[in-house]
Design a protein around this motif. Structure first.
Motif, PDB file in Angstrom:
ATOM      1  N   ILE A   9       0.846  -1.191   0.000  1.00 28.09           N
ATOM      2  CA  ILE A   9       0.000   0.000   0.000  1.00 28.09           C
ATOM      3  C   ILE A   9       0.879   1.238   0.000  1.00 28.09           C
ATOM      4  CG2 ILE A   9      -0.245  -0.029   2.526  1.00 28.09           C
ATOM      5  CD1 ILE A   9      -3.152   1.115   2.029  1.00 28.09           C
ATOM      6  N   GLU A  10       0.418   2.271  -0.702  1.00 21.67           N
ATOM      7  CA  GLU A  10       1.154   3.527  -0.739  1.00 21.67           C
ATOM      8  C   GLU A  10       0.211   4.693  -1.002  1.00 21.67           C
ATOM      9  OE1 GLU A  10       3.460   4.740   0.481  1.00 21.67           O
ATOM     10  OE2 GLU A  10       4.909   5.735  -0.771  1.00 21.67           O
ATOM     11  N   ALA A  11       0.517   5.821  -0.394  1.00 26.84           N
ATOM     12  CA  ALA A  11      -0.171   7.081  -0.675  1.00 26.84           C
ATOM     13  C   ALA A  11       0.613   7.787  -1.765  1.00 26.84           C
ATOM     14  CB  ALA A  11      -0.219   7.938   0.588  1.00 26.84           C
ATOM     15  N   THR A  12      -0.093   8.376  -2.720  1.00 26.98           N
ATOM     16  CA  THR A  12       0.609   8.990  -3.849  1.00 26.98           C
ATOM     17  C   THR A  12      -0.243  10.036  -4.535  1.00 26.98           C
ATOM     18  OG1 THR A  12       1.758   8.509  -5.935  1.00 26.98           O
ATOM     19  CG2 THR A  12      -0.199   7.217  -5.473  1.00 26.98           C
ATOM     20  N   GLY A  17       2.860   6.023  -7.377  1.00 23.32           N
ATOM     21  CA  GLY A  17       1.809   5.011  -7.356  1.00 23.32           C
ATOM     22  C   GLY A  17       1.778   4.177  -8.628  1.00 23.32           C
ATOM     23  N   ILE A  18       2.018   4.824  -9.749  1.00 22.46           N
ATOM     24  CA  ILE A  18       2.076   4.089 -11.016  1.00 22.46           C
ATOM     25  C   ILE A  18       3.241   3.104 -10.992  1.00 22.46           C
ATOM     26  CG2 ILE A  18       2.515   4.313 -13.508  1.00 22.46           C
ATOM     27  CD1 ILE A  18       0.988   7.069 -13.275  1.00 22.46           C
ATOM     28  N   ALA A  19       4.384   3.550 -10.510  1.00 18.75           N
ATOM     29  CA  ALA A  19       5.555   2.671 -10.413  1.00 18.75           C
ATOM     30  C   ALA A  19       5.300   1.518  -9.446  1.00 18.75           C
ATOM     31  CB  ALA A  19       6.776   3.471  -9.984  1.00 18.75           C
ATOM     32  N   VAL A  20       4.675   1.802  -8.315  1.00 19.48           N
ATOM     33  CA  VAL A  20       4.362   0.750  -7.339  1.00 19.48           C
ATOM     34  C   VAL A  20       3.380  -0.252  -7.949  1.00 19.48           C
ATOM     35  CG1 VAL A  20       3.237   0.281  -5.113  1.00 19.48           C
ATOM     36  CG2 VAL A  20       4.893   2.146  -5.296  1.00 19.48           C
TER      37      VAL A  20
END
Length: 118
Positions: A9-12, A17-20
């Motif tokens: 999970i990540e906030a972006t 976020g696209i890379a994750v």
């Protein structure tokens, strides 16, 4: 250690976020992204296309709200939180690469940098 089937999970605001989402799709991780309402709808669509679940947080909470929501969900479910905003390497990378790239593009366009907002 992450293993296939785990959730990241990540906030972006979008690019990270696209890379994750790409990395998760390639390596077999589930991906959840939190993103504040005002940020790019196109980026949300791209992350969803890559298989991420995108949770849109209220506009009133701005970036802080999306970061807090990601931390809350990571804690609640035991998910891996990337912490891009708390990682020293993140700002150092931008200082070493993104900043000079912007300055070089401005110079190449024959323009002048009038303001810098952080």
């Amino acid at each position: 250690t992450l293993k296939p089937g785990d959730t990241v999970i990540e906030a972006t605001s979008g690019n990270t976020g696209i890379a994750v989402a790409m990395m998760c799709a390639q390596r077999g991780y589930d991906c959840v992204i939190t993103m504040a309402e005002p940020f790019s709808v196109e980026r949300r669509k791209l992350m969803r296309m890559l298989g991420a679940k995108v949770i849109v947080t209220p506009k009133a909470g701005k970036g802080t709200g999306m970061v807090e929501k990601a931390a809350e969900l990571a804690e609640k479910h035991g998910w891996f939180l990337c912490h891009q905003f708390e990682t020293e390497a993140n700002w150092k990378f931008h200082e070493a690469t993104t900043g000079p790239e912007i300055i070089n593009d401005i110079k190449a366009a024959g323009a002048k940098l009038d303001y810098w907002v952080t």
